[in-house]
Scaffold this motif. Sequence first.
Motif: not given
Length: 401
Positions: A91-93, A103-107
């Motif tokens: 995850p990055y800014q 969650n998986t889909a959001n990733a």
Amino acid sequence: MAGKTECIAMLLAGGQGSRLGVLTKKIAKPAVPYGGKYRIIDFPLSNCVNSGIYTVGVLTQYQPLELNEYIGDGRPWDLDRANGGVHILSPYQQIKGTAWYKNTANAIYQNINFIDRYDPEYVLILSGDHIYKMDYSKMLAYHKEKDAACTIASLEVPWEEAPRFGIMVTNDDNSIKEFQEKPKEPKSNKASMGVYIFSWQKLRQYLIEDENNENSGNDFGHDLIPAMHANNERLFAYHFDGYWKDVGTIDSLWEANLDLLNPNVDLDLSDTTWKIYSRSPVAPPHYVSEKSVVQNSIVSQGSTIEGSVEYSVLFPNITVEEDAVIYDSIIMPGSVIKKGATVQYAIIAENAVVEEGAVVGERPEQTENLDDWGVAVVGPNVKVGKNCKVKPKEMISEDRV
């Protein structure tokens, strides 16, 4: 734009793996050692390369340092490539601020720009915590043949285990008729393996819709795929009949290691036609003394065995001193089992020490009530003191003296 690629893989490797307790206190679940020389993530990475998929995004989040270091530039898996190769995606800014993968889909949603760089026709979604060998190119051919929006790899599981899985009810042509997420009364024993192939433009559309849905949990199995099903998209199950193991619990990790010693289990890691690659440590050959007894076990390089080892998996650089006894156990790298110690039905994590005369775990037949029996676990860098005991099912993360 990185140039068009037919299919890229996105490997979900950010889970905490809390059910593995002390084993994942400081490392991500896909980095947990397996099988004497591997880590769990070696399997999906090797499957990708063996299937001709050379662009892989690895989505990390929880305790990523050791996993990132292990993957490195991807060379052991032939993924150190100028075009494609392996990419660590944390995850990055962003413009709106920093957002952890929910969650998986959001990733996957958070990495739409990465996928768009390769302009793929298809995207393969994988989990980083399964042990199996699978040719994804055959599944991709099936996906194309069915003109599917989404194809889900399925495995028939024993009916009594079906409530643990996402279950699919299929029509005669393998199109998916109904989903059941961990049902109490399953209508089928076709379980989802957590391996998906999507046509990218369809997936992209549903990722955006899912992200904009405030009521969604942003999960593939719970939210995105059921939404596709509700809209009558073409969803198909792809049957897989090889070895597959979800190693998300202590018991399943223990079983999966010992499966390597069972000739009736279809998991041959010596098969050079479908090799599992790893970043193996450099160590001298193992030494087994004339006083030792080693039966039906895996003993890795750099280990010194002077005691008794039966039906166990020993990783590199293990020391088993004289009169020490190891049965039905997993001993991870760098651990020492001292003189006269007994380790049975246990997992000893990296660089742990079991001192003289200590006892870790016990055999099921030694336990009065089988409900009290289970695999004992000694955490990384933990010392079990002289003549101390670790009971069945017990998991210790601090020295016992």
